[in-house]
Design a protein around this motif. Structure first.
Motif, PDB file in Angstrom:
ATOM      1  N   PRO A 141      75.129  68.499 106.291  1.00 15.06           N
ATOM      2  CA  PRO A 141      76.267  68.739 106.924  1.00 15.06           C
ATOM      3  C   PRO A 141      77.216  67.474 106.919  1.00 15.06           C
ATOM      4  CG  PRO A 141      74.226  69.355 108.179  1.00 15.06           C
ATOM      5  CD  PRO A 141      73.897  68.476 107.025  1.00 15.06           C
ATOM      6  N   ASN A 142      78.491  67.826 107.383  1.00 18.70           N
ATOM      7  CA  ASN A 142      79.382  66.712 107.760  1.00 18.70           C
ATOM      8  C   ASN A 142      80.600  67.354 108.886  1.00 18.70           C
ATOM      9  OD1 ASN A 142      82.199  67.784 106.349  1.00 18.70           O
ATOM     10  ND2 ASN A 142      80.872  67.745 104.697  1.00 18.70           N
ATOM     11  N   PRO A 143      81.322  66.620 109.443  1.00 17.41           N
ATOM     12  CA  PRO A 143      81.718  67.069 110.481  1.00 17.41           C
ATOM     13  C   PRO A 143      83.189  67.917 109.960  1.00 17.41           C
ATOM     14  CG  PRO A 143      82.004  64.790 110.319  1.00 17.41           C
ATOM     15  CD  PRO A 143      81.032  65.144 109.581  1.00 17.41           C
ATOM     16  N   ALA A 144      83.615  67.685 108.775  1.00 19.06           N
ATOM     17  CA  ALA A 144      84.807  68.492 108.227  1.00 19.06           C
ATOM     18  C   ALA A 144      84.402  69.573 107.384  1.00 19.06           C
ATOM     19  CB  ALA A 144      85.605  67.566 107.432  1.00 19.06           C
ATOM     20  N   MET A 145      83.159  70.160 107.429  1.00 20.30           N
ATOM     21  CA  MET A 145      82.808  71.117 106.553  1.00 20.30           C
ATOM     22  C   MET A 145      83.729  72.518 106.824  1.00 20.30           C
ATOM     23  SD  MET A 145      78.827  71.279 107.192  1.00 20.30           S
ATOM     24  CE  MET A 145      78.394  72.578 106.025  1.00 20.30           C
ATOM     25  N   THR A 146      84.309  73.100 105.681  1.00 16.41           N
ATOM     26  CA  THR A 146      84.994  74.405 105.835  1.00 16.41           C
ATOM     27  C   THR A 146      83.946  75.535 105.994  1.00 16.41           C
ATOM     28  OG1 THR A 146      84.923  74.822 103.468  1.00 16.41           O
ATOM     29  CG2 THR A 146      86.564  73.363 104.208  1.00 16.41           C
ATOM     30  N   GLU A 147      84.560  76.623 106.339  1.00 15.56           N
ATOM     31  CA  GLU A 147      83.959  77.845 106.580  1.00 15.56           C
ATOM     32  C   GLU A 147      83.067  78.313 105.375  1.00 15.56           C
ATOM     33  OE1 GLU A 147      82.447  80.033 108.877  1.00 15.56           O
ATOM     34  OE2 GLU A 147      83.121  78.699 110.304  1.00 15.56           O
ATOM     35  N   ASN A 148      83.637  78.169 104.070  1.00 14.18           N
ATOM     36  CA  ASN A 148      82.976  78.249 102.775  1.00 14.18           C
ATOM     37  C   ASN A 148      81.925  77.293 102.473  1.00 14.18           C
ATOM     38  OD1 ASN A 148      82.921  79.861 100.069  1.00 14.18           O
ATOM     39  ND2 ASN A 148      83.541  77.837  99.243  1.00 14.18           N
ATOM     40  N   GLU A 149      82.015  76.222 102.954  1.00 18.38           N
ATOM     41  CA  GLU A 149      81.122  75.040 102.629  1.00 18.38           C
ATOM     42  C   GLU A 149      79.943  75.431 103.541  1.00 18.38           C
ATOM     43  OE1 GLU A 149      83.545  71.189 101.211  1.00 18.38           O
ATOM     44  OE2 GLU A 149      83.334  71.699 103.440  1.00 18.38           O
ATOM     45  N   PRO A 162      68.594  76.053 114.269  1.00 16.98           N
ATOM     46  CA  PRO A 162      70.082  75.994 114.827  1.00 16.98           C
ATOM     47  C   PRO A 162      69.894  74.648 115.326  1.00 16.98           C
ATOM     48  CG  PRO A 162      68.993  77.641 116.092  1.00 16.98           C
ATOM     49  CD  PRO A 162      67.843  77.306 115.081  1.00 16.98           C
ATOM     50  N   SER A 163      71.386  74.162 115.369  1.00 19.44           N
ATOM     51  CA  SER A 163      71.648  72.806 115.981  1.00 19.44           C
ATOM     52  C   SER A 163      72.703  73.240 117.091  1.00 19.44           C
ATOM     53  CB  SER A 163      72.093  71.964 115.103  1.00 19.44           C
ATOM     54  OG  SER A 163      72.945  70.855 115.878  1.00 19.44           O
ATOM     55  N   GLN A 164      72.711  72.377 118.204  1.00 18.10           N
ATOM     56  CA  GLN A 164      73.777  72.647 118.920  1.00 18.10           C
ATOM     57  C   GLN A 164      75.169  72.478 118.604  1.00 18.10           C
ATOM     58  OE1 GLN A 164      72.568  69.879 122.664  1.00 18.10           O
ATOM     59  NE2 GLN A 164      70.858  70.815 122.992  1.00 18.10           N
ATOM     60  N   TRP A 165      75.252  71.946 117.658  1.00 19.52           N
ATOM     61  CA  TRP A 165      76.409  71.720 117.022  1.00 19.52           C
ATOM     62  C   TRP A 165      77.025  73.102 116.335  1.00 19.52           C
ATOM     63  CZ3 TRP A 165      78.955  71.241 111.995  1.00 19.52           C
ATOM     64  CH2 TRP A 165      80.070  70.730 111.985  1.00 19.52           C
ATOM     65  N   GLN A 166      77.974  73.682 116.735  1.00 22.67           N
ATOM     66  CA  GLN A 166      78.599  74.880 116.304  1.00 22.67           C
ATOM     67  C   GLN A 166      77.292  75.987 115.889  1.00 22.67           C
ATOM     68  OE1 GLN A 166      81.562  74.264 113.220  1.00 22.67           O
ATOM     69  NE2 GLN A 166      82.702  72.834 114.364  1.00 22.67           N
ATOM     70  N   ASN A 167      76.050  75.855 116.398  1.00 22.88           N
ATOM     71  CA  ASN A 167      75.010  76.524 116.257  1.00 22.88           C
ATOM     72  C   ASN A 167      74.705  76.663 114.707  1.00 22.88           C
ATOM     73  OD1 ASN A 167      72.960  78.199 117.502  1.00 22.88           O
ATOM     74  ND2 ASN A 167      74.092  80.233 116.510  1.00 22.88           N
ATOM     75  N   LEU A 168      75.168  75.454 114.189  1.00 23.83           N
ATOM     76  CA  LEU A 168      74.760  75.501 112.661  1.00 23.83           C
ATOM     77  C   LEU A 168      73.179  75.044 112.354  1.00 23.83           C
ATOM     78  CD1 LEU A 168      76.097  74.726 109.760  1.00 23.83           C
ATOM     79  CD2 LEU A 168      75.663  72.404 110.261  1.00 23.83           C
ATOM     80  N   ILE A 196      76.319  57.848 112.273  1.00 22.90           N
ATOM     81  CA  ILE A 196      75.149  57.844 113.226  1.00 22.90           C
ATOM     82  C   ILE A 196      75.414  58.718 114.459  1.00 22.90           C
ATOM     83  CG2 ILE A 196      73.802  56.579 114.890  1.00 22.90           C
ATOM     84  CD1 ILE A 196      73.866  54.444 112.757  1.00 22.90           C
ATOM     85  N   ALA A 197      76.891  58.781 114.885  1.00 25.15           N
ATOM     86  CA  ALA A 197      77.048  59.532 116.240  1.00 25.15           C
ATOM     87  C   ALA A 197      77.120  61.093 115.777  1.00 25.15           C
ATOM     88  CB  ALA A 197      78.408  59.161 116.538  1.00 25.15           C
ATOM     89  N   PHE A 198      77.380  61.323 114.518  1.00 23.40           N
ATOM     90  CA  PHE A 198      77.427  62.944 113.973  1.00 23.40           C
ATOM     91  C   PHE A 198      75.913  63.441 113.878  1.00 23.40           C
ATOM     92  CE2 PHE A 198      77.867  66.029 110.693  1.00 23.40           C
ATOM     93  CZ  PHE A 198      78.174  67.055 111.357  1.00 23.40           C
ATOM     94  N   TYR A 199      75.090  62.448 113.374  1.00 27.14           N
ATOM     95  CA  TYR A 199      73.659  62.888 113.161  1.00 27.14           C
ATOM     96  C   TYR A 199      73.099  62.901 114.340  1.00 27.14           C
ATOM     97  CZ  TYR A 199      68.753  62.503 112.066  1.00 27.14           C
ATOM     98  OH  TYR A 199      67.254  62.851 111.790  1.00 27.14           O
TER      99      TYR A 199
END
Length: 238
Positions: A141-149, A162-168, A196-199
């Motif tokens: 994952p990356n913070p700029a992922m599009t819906e398609n990605e 699932p993660s807490q980040w956008q339920n990804l 690191i902050a995003f991870y």
């Protein structure tokens, strides 16, 4: 002190008894909650992988780190590269694994041009995600992922938690963790470095046996853009 590396491939010059013992000892000291013998058998001697290669890092005659790459073929005409790496604490964070991984990815892509090739890693360390994220052009994952990605990523990690980040769905409970001290864990969680902050946002429980499923597609676009990014960093001296 003398530093050197040794590369091994299971089809040519695989590990001898002394190297096997050194690696299992390093695994035991590098991870919490792991049976080093079982871990070694699962990653280094598992017949599900048609190929395994490892780079051993030495200082004098002491093994201070390794980077293992595994390769398995799927029925959908894809090849999945996996990785395992461990280093003594003072040798972490030096980008020791990138060149080895990139060159094997390039070699595998060139020799299997009609296959889809992916690098999929269960990353236990925020620092490892940063090391790879700074080097490669496309990482998920990356913070700029599009819906398609996001949809493509999710299709390739169907069993992720699932993660807490956008339920990804991007996590995997593995029951082991990098042998960080409490101070190191707190320092990573307080880091202002973007990767690191995003991870930590994705996987705040990395010190409690949760890993982030990191996917890196290996294709012409990735290789060209990553190679260019790597060359620019060498010119800048980063």
């Amino acid at each position: 002190m003398k530093h050197y590396q040794i590369d091994k491939v299971n089809t040519k010059n695989w590990l001898n008894e002394q190297e096997t013992s050194q690696i299992t000892s390093l695994i035991a000291s590098s991870f919490k909650g792991v049976d080093s013998q079982a871990y070694f058998q699962h990653y280094f001697n598992n017949p599900v992988f048609y190929q395994r290669c490892v780079r051993l890092f030495y200082q004098q005659d002491q093994l201070v780190g390794y980077c293992l790459l595994t390769f398995r073929k799927n029925t959908d005409n894809s090849i999945v590269m996996g990785a395992s790496a461990a280093f003594l604490g003072s040798y972490r964070g030096n980008n020791n694994t990138f060149a080895f991984s990139f060159l094997w990815a390039l070699k595998t892509w060139l020799s299997h041009i009609n296959h889809n090739l992916y690098y999929l890693d269960t990353m236990l360390s925020p620092a490892m995600y940063r090391a790879m994220g700074k080097k490669v052009a496309f990482i998920y994952p990356n913070p700029a992922m599009t819906e398609n990605e996001i949809q493509l990523y999710q299709a390739l990690v169907p069993d992720a938690e699932p993660s807490q980040w956008q339920n990804l769905a991007c996590l995997k409970t593995v029951g082991r963790s990098t042998n960080y001290s409490d101070d190191e864990v707190q320092s990573l969680k307080a880091s202002s470095k973007a990767e690191i902050a995003f991870y930590c946002q994705l996987n705040p429980n990395f010190s409690q046996g949760s890993a982030l499923l990191v996917l890196i597609p290996v294709n012409l676009k990735q290789i060209v853009c990553t190679g260019w990014k790597w060359l620019k960093s060498l010119v800048r001296g980063n």
